[in-house]
Design a protein around this motif. Structure first.
Motif, PDB file in Angstrom:
ATOM      1  N   HIS A 125      32.698   0.273  23.878  1.00  0.00           N
ATOM      2  CA  HIS A 125      32.139  -0.724  24.785  1.00  0.00           C
ATOM      3  C   HIS A 125      30.984  -0.150  25.591  1.00  0.00           C
ATOM      4  CE1 HIS A 125      36.389  -2.044  24.234  1.00  0.00           C
ATOM      5  NE2 HIS A 125      35.882  -3.257  24.289  1.00  0.00           N
TER       6      HIS A 125
ATOM      7  N   TRP B 205      20.042  -8.586  31.624  1.00  0.00           N
ATOM      8  CA  TRP B 205      20.341  -7.190  31.941  1.00  0.00           C
ATOM      9  C   TRP B 205      19.871  -6.869  33.354  1.00  0.00           C
ATOM     10  CZ3 TRP B 205      23.157  -4.090  28.827  1.00  0.00           C
ATOM     11  CH2 TRP B 205      23.275  -4.447  27.471  1.00  0.00           C
TER      12      TRP B 205
ATOM     13  N   ALA C 225      21.360   0.320  25.133  1.00  0.00           N
ATOM     14  CA  ALA C 225      22.428  -0.670  25.151  1.00  0.00           C
ATOM     15  C   ALA C 225      22.166  -1.783  24.135  1.00  0.00           C
ATOM     16  CB  ALA C 225      22.571  -1.252  26.553  1.00  0.00           C
ATOM     17  N   GLU C 226      20.960  -2.279  24.107  1.00  0.00           N
ATOM     18  CA  GLU C 226      20.638  -3.366  23.190  1.00  0.00           C
ATOM     19  C   GLU C 226      20.641  -2.890  21.735  1.00  0.00           C
ATOM     20  OE1 GLU C 226      18.112  -6.855  25.085  1.00  0.00           O
ATOM     21  OE2 GLU C 226      16.921  -5.023  24.886  1.00  0.00           O
ATOM     22  N   HIS C 227      20.046  -1.737  21.508  1.00  0.00           N
ATOM     23  CA  HIS C 227      19.895  -1.261  20.127  1.00  0.00           C
ATOM     24  C   HIS C 227      21.236  -0.934  19.489  1.00  0.00           C
ATOM     25  CE1 HIS C 227      17.589   0.379  16.776  1.00  0.00           C
ATOM     26  NE2 HIS C 227      18.403   1.424  16.775  1.00  0.00           N
ATOM     27  N   TYR C 228      22.139  -0.329  20.283  1.00  0.00           N
ATOM     28  CA  TYR C 228      23.415   0.118  19.724  1.00  0.00           C
ATOM     29  C   TYR C 228      24.589  -0.763  20.138  1.00  0.00           C
ATOM     30  CZ  TYR C 228      20.741   4.283  18.528  1.00  0.00           C
ATOM     31  OH  TYR C 228      19.800   5.144  18.010  1.00  0.00           O
ATOM     32  N   ARG C 229      24.290  -1.902  20.773  1.00  0.00           N
ATOM     33  CA  ARG C 229      25.301  -2.919  21.091  1.00  0.00           C
ATOM     34  C   ARG C 229      26.383  -2.417  22.051  1.00  0.00           C
ATOM     35  NH1 ARG C 229      27.998  -4.783  16.106  1.00  0.00           N
ATOM     36  NH2 ARG C 229      27.259  -2.900  15.058  1.00  0.00           N
ATOM     37  N   PHE C 230      25.972  -1.689  23.081  1.00  0.00           N
ATOM     38  CA  PHE C 230      26.893  -1.296  24.135  1.00  0.00           C
ATOM     39  C   PHE C 230      26.818  -2.311  25.272  1.00  0.00           C
ATOM     40  CE2 PHE C 230      25.747   2.949  22.290  1.00  0.00           C
ATOM     41  CZ  PHE C 230      26.992   3.233  21.769  1.00  0.00           C
ATOM     42  N   ASP C 231      27.967  -2.593  25.890  1.00  0.00           N
ATOM     43  CA  ASP C 231      27.979  -3.504  27.027  1.00  0.00           C
ATOM     44  C   ASP C 231      27.339  -2.871  28.260  1.00  0.00           C
ATOM     45  OD1 ASP C 231      29.406  -5.304  25.458  1.00  0.00           O
ATOM     46  OD2 ASP C 231      31.348  -4.573  26.153  1.00  0.00           O
TER      47      ASP C 231
ATOM     48  N   ALA D 221      28.454   1.929  17.381  1.00  0.00           N
ATOM     49  CA  ALA D 221      28.013   0.569  17.694  1.00  0.00           C
ATOM     50  C   ALA D 221      29.095  -0.416  17.265  1.00  0.00           C
ATOM     51  CB  ALA D 221      26.702   0.264  16.975  1.00  0.00           C
ATOM     52  N   GLY D 222      29.496  -1.276  18.176  1.00  0.00           N
ATOM     53  CA  GLY D 222      30.544  -2.244  17.877  1.00  0.00           C
ATOM     54  C   GLY D 222      31.949  -1.704  18.040  1.00  0.00           C
TER      55      GLY D 222
END
Length: 445
Positions: A297, A396, A323-329, A293-294
């Motif tokens: 991408h 999204w 995507a939201e939980h692990y901050r993926f684009d 995460a972070g």
């Protein structure tokens, strides 16, 4: 509708073949190996059935309990007859229409497995990063592969045009001298075709099962790591994969790879992609996703892997949760007959990446290996039974594209890896992806 999709993929083929030689490099790793590929015909399936009854290739013994299957425990820990347990698990998956990876931490099984399966139909490179590099090399697109194992056996199965780091520079495999001995056993790739009959059943689905006998670890290529920040300045994308082969206790290897991926991003690499796989331990998919995460991408996984980490429900909604939980684009999901992406950007480049991935995978399915012949087989079909491209809320949305699907492919090994190669090639191309007419509102092909 089929004619429209054929036209779309013909357009994609032109874009790929014209643009690949000028693409920016792909940086890839980290689980390269040698694959022994077997085509399971009725005699081989019969031998597996017999081995499932006895641990000696010849008293019904099947100690793999349903609870143990659900827990994804290593098979050797479940049975005093690991060959019987392994054979039984392979047959169960074939009969259930499941594929994936079976990990048996028992290298001592290799002689018995070799005897059971006989000579392989082929020996080729394995591992997601190496497979992706192979696909791009066939298209004359550049790549640089992390590789610690420089043995004759390993170099022999690599495409000669793939780049390797050596003495502080990048040189092709063809110009790299072999050294050392193999550092891991081969992987056993068991392919099977839908409709194949043997005395215990009928194959429901064309696919493959990967059997690993050891935790391979990662290709900890320190020269590659040292050049990483410099390579990242001009590369188009970086692929992180192979974490399912790292022992849980090897924290140093996990930290090494995570630091390398972080250095890519800090150096300006525009696209760091994490590709998941099947793991022998519950919870590992979530742990690996959280670790990147972070840093990464984007995330990629199969529909079966998505069902493990987010069981049930709509795959697009589940992918958005990841995507939201692990901050993926973006999160990419590939299935047999379609692929999808969830994202918050321009729909056309997102859908265009899916089309390239689908086309390269379909071409490999037709020819049995990576190929620059991107023409569609006359028998391919395009499913209408797929998730609908649509907004998902809070900016999204999802795009979903049908794959040119072959019910009886020439080969199934590497199709997911080839899809990944195509998706990342889209980010490495220096030509724009041309838009294609929408077939229906909210559904971009």
């Amino acid at each position: 509708m089929s004619r429209d999709w054929r036209a779309a993929y013909e357009q994609v083929a032109v874009t790929v073949l014209d643009g690949a030689p000028a693409a920016r490099p792909l940086l890839a790793g980290f689980n390269t190996c040698v694959d022994h590929v077997y085509r399971l015909e009725p005699p081989g399936l019969d031998r597996l059935t017999e081995a499932a009854r006895t641990g000696r290739l010849g008293e019904p013994v099947n100690r793999l309990t349903p609870a143990a299957q659900a827990a994804h425990e290593p098979l050797a820990a479940l049975s005093g007859e690991p060959l019987a347990a392994l054979s039984g698990e392979v047959l169960r998956r074939i009969l259930d229409g499941r594929d994936g990876e079976v990990f048996v931490p028992a290298p001592q099984l290799r002689p018995a497995l070799d005897e059971l399966l006989g000579p392989p139909a082929a020996r080729q490179v394995g591992g997601t990063g190496a497979q992706a590099a192979w696909v791009l090399a066939v298209l004359n697109a550049p790549s640089v592969l992390a590789l610690a194992d420089r043995s004759t056996e390993q170099l022999a199965v690599l495409h000669p045009g793939i780049g390797l780091c050596d003495d502080g520079s990048v040189r092709p495999v063809a110009g790299t001298a072999a050294r050392g001995t193999p550092i891991k056993p081969p992987h056993y790739i068991l392919e099977y075709a839908a409709g194949t009959r043997w005395h215990a059943g009928t194959v429901r689905r064309s696919s493959r099962i990967i059997v690993r006998l050891a935790e391979d670890g990662i290709e900890r290529d320190d020269t590659f790591a040292a050049l990483g920040p410099t390579l990242a300045e001009t590369a188009g994308a970086g692929l992180v994969s192979g974490l399912n082969g790292v022992p849980d206790a090897d924290h140093a290897a996990r930290a090494w790879l995570r630091d390398l991926a972080a250095s890519w991003r800090a150096s300006g690499l525009p696209w760091v992609h994490l590709e998941l796989a099947e793991y022998p331990r519950p919870g590992a998919l979530a742990e690996v996703s959280a670790a990147y995460a972070g840093i990464a991408h984007t995330l990629g996984l199969s529909l079966a892997e998505l069902a493990i980490i987010r069981p049930g429900g709509d795959p697009a909604a589940a992918a958005r949760e990841l995507a939201e939980h692990y901050r993926f684009d973006r999160v990419f999901v590939h299935a047999d007959t379609w692929s999808l992406v969830v994202h918050r950007g321009d729909p056309e480049p997102a859908a265009g990446a899916l089309r390239i991935g689908n086309l390269l995978a379909a071409s490999r399915a037709r020819h049995g290996g990576p190929t620059a012949d991107l023409g569609l087989d006359p028998t391919v079909t395009f499913t209408d039974d797929r998730p609908v491209g649509r907004p998902l809320g809070d900016g999204w949305r999802t795009e979903c594209v049908p794959t040119p699907y072959l019910s009886r492919p020439a080969a199934t090994i590497g199709l997911g890896d080839t899809f990944v190669a195509g998706v990342l090639l889209a980010g490495c191309l220096d030509v724009p992806l041309k838009p294609f007419v929408r077939l229906s509102p909210g559904d971009i092909p």
